[in-house]
Design an enzyme around this catalytic site. Structure first.
Site, short mmCIF file in Angstrom:
data_model
loop_
_atom_site.label_atom_id
_atom_site.label_comp_id
_atom_site.label_asym_id
_atom_site.label_seq_id
_atom_site.Cartn_x
_atom_site.Cartn_y
_atom_site.Cartn_z
N HIS A 33 0.83 -1.20 0.00
CA HIS A 33 0.00 0.00 0.00
C HIS A 33 0.87 1.26 0.00
O HIS A 33 0.45 2.32 -0.45
CB HIS A 33 -0.92 0.04 1.23
CG HIS A 33 -1.99 -1.00 1.20
ND1 HIS A 33 -1.82 -2.25 1.70
CD2 HIS A 33 -3.26 -0.95 0.72
CE1 HIS A 33 -2.93 -2.95 1.55
NE2 HIS A 33 -3.83 -2.19 0.95
N ASP A 88 -4.51 -6.46 -7.69
CA ASP A 88 -4.72 -5.78 -6.42
C ASP A 88 -5.02 -4.31 -6.73
O ASP A 88 -4.93 -3.88 -7.89
CB ASP A 88 -3.48 -5.92 -5.54
CG ASP A 88 -3.80 -5.85 -4.05
OD1 ASP A 88 -4.90 -5.40 -3.69
OD2 ASP A 88 -2.93 -6.22 -3.24
#
Length: 515
Positions: free
Chosen positions: A188, A260
Site C-alpha cells: 500500500h 490488487d
C-alpha cells in the site's frame, strides 16, 4: 473529464467491462448505474458502502436492477479484514486462527457460512482467501491474514476455503499471486521486493496457488511485488512473465486474473494508475481493481479512456482486451447461474456446519474458541472477582485492516463482567511511564493487557514487562501473530483480532467456559 469514443461501441464496453471500481455511499450513485448500463461489469464494495445486511441487500438489488449480471465484489476475508461487519468486528476468525486449529472441515464450514451471508446480501465475488505463506514473521501487511508459515498447511486450508466459499455460490479470488508472505514492506505504501530464487518460489510460494487452482478458484489476485528471479523490471501485476508465462502457461490457470488495488503506491507512485492498468491488461490481467481510495466517476473514465487509447495506438492488442472482457463476463455468468440455482431445503445450514461443531450461524465463535492457546504462570489462574481494567496497547493499523473496525476484549468482557473499564495506549519510548499510566487508571482492578503482534513492536514488550513487574496478576491477550514470549499470570493467544476472537478470550478471562 474526457470522452474519446461513443459509449455504445464494443471497444468502450470491453474497456469498461474489465474495471472493478468502488464508490462512496450506501446507495448507488447515478453515475455508477449509468456506467453499468454502458458496459461496466463489476463493482467493488468497501466498509464505507455497508451499514447493515438489509441495506447491503438493497444496494446490490439496486445495482442488478440496472443489469442482472453485474459482479458485486467485496474484500471480506473475515478476521481482521472485514467489510461486512466493519463497524462491529467479524463474526468469523481469520485465516491464522483457522490454520492454528488445522481442521480443514472447520475451515470449509467457516468459508461456507461466510459465503452464505455474502450471497444473502447479493455479493458474488470475494477478494479472498489470502494464500500467502507468512514466511517472514515481521511481515507488516499479511500476518494473521495468512493460514501460517508452513506450505502444506497453507495449501490444504486455501483449498478448503475456496471450496467452502464457492459452495455458497460466491466466487473466490485467491491472493496475492505469486505470494506476498516473504515481504517486510506494505505494498500500500511502497514496492516490496522478494529476493528468492526460482527453486524456492516453486517449492514454497506457488504451492497454495496450485492448490487453489485445483480446488477451482474462480479468480486469482496479483500482488504488487517485485520478484527479480522472474522479472527484474516489473512487479507481478504488470509482468507478462509472471501473469501469462507463469500463471497461465506454466501453472495452467484459466480463471479470472484480478489486480490488487491499482491506487496502491507500489503501482500508482511509479507508473500511475492509467499506465499501470494498461500494462496490467497487456501482461495478462483480466480485471482492474481500483476504488479503495479512488471512488469516483472520473477514475472510471480515465481508466476506460486509457485502455481505449492504448488499443487504438497499438500499445495494447485489442484481442487481449477482448479476451479479458470475455473472462469477466464468463465469471459474471457463473455467479448469475449460482444465484438462480435452486437449493435443497437446509442446504445452507449443512454447508455451514462442521461435524460436532454446532450450528452454522455459530461456526465462527466455535472456530475462535478452538483457536485460543493458553499459557499459565506457575500459580493457578483465578478469574477476576470484579470488573477488570483493559489496557489496549494499540499499534497503527495497516491499510488492509483499517482503523475503523473495533478490536480487543473490552466490549466482550463488559458483557460478561459489567463495569469493565478500558483505555488505549499508543507507541511510546517511555515504557515505565505507560505502565504507570495504566496502573493509575486501573486502580485496584485486575489488569488485562491486550496487544497485537508484540514481537514486531519492542515498545509493547517493554510496556508488558513493566506492567507484569508491577502487577504479576496481569492477564495478557495477544491478538496478532503469537511470536513473543508469553507473559503474565495468564497469556492468551487468539491468533486474530476478530470480534469472536475477543469473545473467546473474554470467556477465558471471566471463567465463563466455552474455550
Amino acid at each position: 473529464m474526457t470522452t474519446l469514443v461513443s459509449t455504445s461501441d464494443t471497444l468502450t464496453r470491453d474497456a469498461l467491462a474489465v474495471l472493478q471500481p468502488g464508490f462512496t455511499g450506501t446507495t448507488a450513485p447515478d453515475w455508477l448505474l449509468r456506467r453499468i448500463g454502458e458496459g461496466l461489469s463489476a463493482v467493488g464494495l468497501f466498509g464505507r458502502n455497508i451499514a447493515s445486511p438489509e441495506q447491503l441487500a438493497a444496494l446490490t438489488a439496486q445495482l442488478r436492477a440496472e443489469r442482472d449480471d453485474v459482479l458485486v465484489a467485496i474484500d471480506e476475508e473475515g478476521g481482521d479484514v472485514t467489510r461486512l461487519e466493519v463497524h462491529t468486528g467479524s463474526s468469523f476468525p481469520g485465516n491464522h486462527a483457522l490454520g492454528v486449529v488445522d481442521d480443514t472441515g472447520l475451515t470449509r464450514a467457516v468459508a461456507a457460512e461466510l459465503g452464505r451471508r455474502l450471497a444473502a446480501c447479493g455479493v458474488d465475488l470475494n477478494w479472498a482467501p489470502s494464500a500467502d505463506i507468512n514466511s517472514d514473521p515481521d511481515n507488516p501487511v499479511i500476518g494473521v491474514r495468512s493460514f501460517g508459515a508452513d506450505r502444506e498447511l497453507v495449501e490444504r486450508h486455501t483449498a478448503a476455503y475456496v471450496e467452502g466459499l464457492q459452495s455458497a455460490g460466491v466466487a473466490a479470488c485467491t491472493k496475492h499471486f505469486p505470494g506476498h508472505g516473504d515481504t517486510n514492506v506494505d505494498s500500500h505504501h511502497a514496492l516490496p521486493r522478494v529476493d528468492v530464487d526460482l527453486a524456492t518460489l516453486h517449492a514454497r510460494e506457488l504451492g497454495p496457488f496450485r492448490a487453489a487452482a485445483a480446488a477451482g478458484s474462480k479468480a486469482v489476485m496479483s500482488a504488487h511485488i517485485l520478484l527479480p528471479a522472474l522479472d527484474p523490471d516489473r512487479p507481478a501485476t504488470l509482468s507478462p512473465q509472471i501473469l501469462t508465462g507463469l500463471l497461465r502457461e506454466e501453472l495452467g490457470y484459466q480463471g479470472l486474473i484480478v489486480t490488487d488495488g491499482m491506487e496502491m503506491q507500489a503501482i500508482a507512485a511509479t507508473y500511475g494508475i492509467e499506465r499501470g492498468s494498461v500494462l496490467a491488461i497487456a501482461a495478462g490481467a483480466d480485471a482492474i481493481c481500483v476504488g479503495g481510495g479512488l471512488a469516483d466517476e472520473e477514475t472510471v473514465l480515465r481508466l476506460r479512456d486509457a485502455l481505449v487509447t492504448a488499443v487504438r495506438n497499438g500499445d495494447l492488442p485489442e484481442e487481449r482486451l477482448v479476451d479479458a472482457a470475455a473472462r469477466v463476463r464468463a465469471l459474471a455468468d457463473w455467479t448469475r447461474r449460482a444465484r438462480g440455482a435452486e437449493r435443497e431445503p437446509g442446504a445452507a445450514s449443512e454447508e455451514g456446519t462442521a461435524p460436532g461443531s454446532g450450528s452454522g450461524a455459530d461456526i465462527g465463535l466455535v472456530a475462535a474458541r478452538r483457536a485460543v492457546k493458553l499459557t499459565a504462570a506457575r500459580l493457578p489462574y483465578e478469574p477476576p472477582a470484579a470488573a477488570p481494567y483493559v489496557a489496549a496497547l494499540a499499534p497503527v493499523a495497516n491499510i488492509a485492516v483499517g482503523d475503523e473496525t473495533p478490536w480487543g476484549v473490552a466490549a466482550e468482557l463488559d458483557a460478561l463482567l459489567p463495569g469493565t473499564a478500558s483505555g488505549s495506549y499508543g507507541e511510546t519510548d517511555d515504557a515505565r511511564g505507560l505502565a504507570d499510566d495504566v496502573l493509575a487508571a486501573a486502580g485496584d482492578r485486575r489488569i488485562v493487557a491486550v496487544v497485537r503482534d508484540a514481537h514486531r513492536h519492542p515498545w509493547m514488550v517493554r510496556a508488558l514487562d513493566a506492567l507484569v513487574a508491577a502487577r504479576p496478576d496481569v492477564v495478557v491477550v495477544e491478538m496478532g501473530v503469537n511470536g513473543a514470549e508469553p507473559r503474565g499470570a495468564l497469556h492468551i493467544a487468539t491468533h486474530g483480532a476478530a470480534r469472536v476472537c475477543g469473545r473467546a478470550a473474554a470467556e477465558v478471562i471471566a471463567g465463563a467456559g466455552g474455550a
